[in-house]
Design an enzyme around this catalytic site. Structure first.
Site, short mmCIF file in Angstrom:
data_model
loop_
_atom_site.label_atom_id
_atom_site.label_comp_id
_atom_site.label_asym_id
_atom_site.label_seq_id
_atom_site.Cartn_x
_atom_site.Cartn_y
_atom_site.Cartn_z
CB THR A 209 -0.67 -0.03 1.38
OG1 THR A 209 0.48 0.61 2.52
CG2 THR A 209 -2.05 -0.41 1.59
CG ASP A 210 1.17 5.86 -1.21
OD1 ASP A 210 2.03 6.01 -0.08
OD2 ASP A 210 0.75 6.88 -1.85
CB ALA A 211 2.11 6.55 4.01
CG LEU A 212 -1.76 1.80 5.14
CD1 LEU A 212 -2.39 0.35 5.79
CD2 LEU A 212 -2.82 2.33 4.06
#
Length: 604
Positions: free
Chosen positions: A300-303
């Site tokens: 994921t991109d940063a959550l």
């Protein structure tokens, strides 16, 4: 690393630990009574015992480093080694992914005076017509050499978003350009350059962040492309690079794509919303895995970005991303003090329970952990390091002369001449020449002034206007007296970390201009220069779309795609883009770059 292993031997807890990529940006070893009001801002530059224990206890799969974690070469080697030692003590003993955003250009976490940072993807795009994939390959090889030397094995690069939107606040010059074919070719060359040099890449941001006008750090963008446009514009770079290079990782985007998945979720404040790609099974499993055939690691991109954190509680976000088929949750929860370690325990307990209940598929989690282990094995990651030898070697590699040479060559190859009326370029400097420079801030003024001075034997008289704050009457006088006006603009607006500093406001704070007013101020100054019949050169310092607005007020136009300052020690202020720009301005080198995006009157 002890040996290569099959993930089938992993317990469920070990599998889940491998699927987490934590950030240790800041950590305070005691919970502050005021911690709700006052955020912990103590950078992690050495590994606290608490965090070492977390890596060991939970078999954590990886960590991401930020600028705050990096002070100097010896320190970063030591920190990375300490983290790998903690991983070696875990029950699995698997090495960590140690990851970073070191794209080059705007996004570089290692200080620019230490590591070679380059002028970024759009400058690589501008160099393509003359130099082909040379700089895509060489810049990736150099960055990989430097990352590997300090113990970093994953780079969140290249960005293969196709920048179709002039107002894109977050991608713009991080893209190679607007042509999907060009982006595919240069992205593939960078993947080969990085991975051929032992650093795992992560293509980003799937299925494409190129046509957004919202930054997913601050909101949840929506791309309204129909399926045909998505397959013609957004997906080709991912599709092509998966086929040609099979990159180690692909990063998801926190973006809604209704044409790909219009299914909804209910946000934490009760709103019904379209699922972002990061949480869409249709996009991650059906499109990326099944249709595009990607079997590598999806992260994921940063959550913690607002595109997710505004709408989901952290633990719910992780459950949703794993249900969509993502392998690694990046920055799943904020770890800043001991109380957050309890949340991490809760997260893992909850994930175990979701698998046991059948809400998360046990076989999928197993296959996912297997993918992660396979990638670590493929790149021969290890927890074993001779720290003193590694430190010594890293000092020779980071920012060395041959690397800086490639950086300077790219900066120069990218400079693009868009207009040159009245033979304005190259500028003819003599002993009595007066040059007035207009820049977004004082540091950029000084950088260009010093760069031009270094390229001429004449003693030239320079004056400067900073758009952050100036006195109109003094500026008008300087424009009237000057022989040449050189005006630079950075579009879109600079973020706080990019601004030169408070020095502009020191003389007289009353003259400070809000960022939003800088554009109008620049236009007015350019008109004054035109009325005074001065030779005027406009420099587009970042995304060249601003040429549509300011180009009409100048005799010549150059685009640099970068304005980064690498050295700033109060005596010397310099960066490769300014040195290259000065060489072109005075005629020491030709401008060979070609615009990789279209400039139209609608751009402003």
């Amino acid at each position: 690393m002890k040996s290569t292993f099959a993930a089938t031997t992993l317990t469920l807890e070990q599998q889940l630990g491998q699927k987490l990529m934590l950030d240790f940006r800041y950590y305070c070893e005691q919970d502050s009574e005021h911690s709700i009001k006052k955020k912990c801002r103590t950078p992690v530059t050495h590994l606290p015992a608490d965090l070492a224990k977390v890596i060991t206890k939970h078999n954590i799969g990886g960590v991401i480093l930020f600028a705050e974690n990096i002070e100097n070469i010896s320190q970063i080697v030591k920190l990375n080694n300490a983290m790998q030692q903690a991983a070696a003590k875990s029950s699995l003993g698997a090495p960590l992914f140690i990851s970073i955003d070191q794209e080059g250009g705007r996004v570089a976490r290692i200080p620019r005076d230490i590591a070679t940072s380059f002028t970024g993807n759009m400058s690589i795009g501008a160099s393509y017509a003359v130099h082909g994939t040379k700089f895509a390959t060489q810049s990736a090889q150099v960055i990989a050499d430097e990352l590997k030397a300090v113990g970093v094995n994953v780079n969140y690069a290249p960005t293969v978003d196709v920048n179709m939107n002039p107002d894109n606040p977050v991608i713009n010059v991080r893209s190679y350009g607007e042509d999907p074919a060009l982006v595919s070719i240069l992205g593939a060359a960078q993947v080969a350059g990085f991975e051929g040099n032992g650093v795992i890449t992560s293509l980003k941001h799937f299925p494409g962040h190129g046509d957004t006008s919202v930054d997913s750090h601050t909101g949840l963008p929506k791309v309204m492309h129909d399926k045909e446009t998505i397959w013609q514009q957004d997906l080709p770079p991912f599709q092509q690079i998966i086929k040609d290079q099979n990159p180690g990782m692909i990063m998801t985007a926190h973006i809604q794509y209704p044409a790909l998945d219009s299914s909804t979720f209910v946000s934490k404040d009760g709103k019904t919303m379209i699922k972002p790609a990061t949480m869409s099974r249709k996009i991650i499993t059906k499109l990326l895995r099944d249709e595009l055939g990607y079997q590598g690691v999806v992260i994921t991109d940063a959550l913690d970005m607002a595109g997710i954190s505004h709408f989901f509680e952290p633990i719910e976000a992780v459950v949703n991303t794993f249900a969509a088929g993502v392998d690694i949750a990046l920055m799943p929860i904020e770890i800043r003090s001991p109380k957050d370690l309890v949340v991490l325990d809760t997260l893992i307990t909850r994930l175990v329970s979701e698998v046991e209940k059948g809400n998360l598929n046990a076989k999928e989690i197993d296959i996912s952990a297997q993918r992660i282990i396979n990638l670590k094995n493929k790149f021969k990651l290890t927890t074993e390091l001779n720290e003193s030898l590694a430190t010594q070697k890293a000092h020779h590699i980071l920012g060395n002369a041959s690397h800086r040479k490639v950086e300077a060559e790219l900066a120069l190859a990218a400079i693009t001449e868009v207009k040159n009326d009245k033979n304005t370029l190259p500028i003819k400097l003599t002993a009595n020449s007066k040059v007035h420079i207009i820049m977004p801030d004082t540091r950029k003024c000084i950088a260009l002034q010093q760069a031009i001075a270094a390229q001429t034997q004449h003693i030239v008289s320079f004056s400067c206007t900073s758009l952050q704050g100036y006195e109109p009457a003094t500026t008008l006088k300087a424009i009237t007296e000057a022989d040449i006006i050189i005006a630079g603009n950075a579009f879109p607006n600079q973020s706080a970390v990019e601004i030169g500093g408070m020095d502009d406001l020191a003389d007289n704070p009353a003259f400070a201009i809000a960022k939003s007013a800088q554009s109008a101020a620049l236009e007015s100054l350019l008109k004054q220069a035109q009325q005074a019949n001065k030779k005027t050169i406009f420099i587009s310092l970042r995304a060249p779309y601003d040429i549509a607005k300011f180009g009409q007020f100048s005799d010549a136009i150059l685009a640099t795609y970068a304005y980064n300052i690498d050295v700033d020690n109060n005596i010397k202020v310099s960066g490769p883009a300014f040195t290259a720009l000065a060489k072109v301005l005075v005629g020491k080198a030709p401008a060979q770059g070609v615009l990789p995006v279209t400039i139209s009157e609608n751009n402003h």
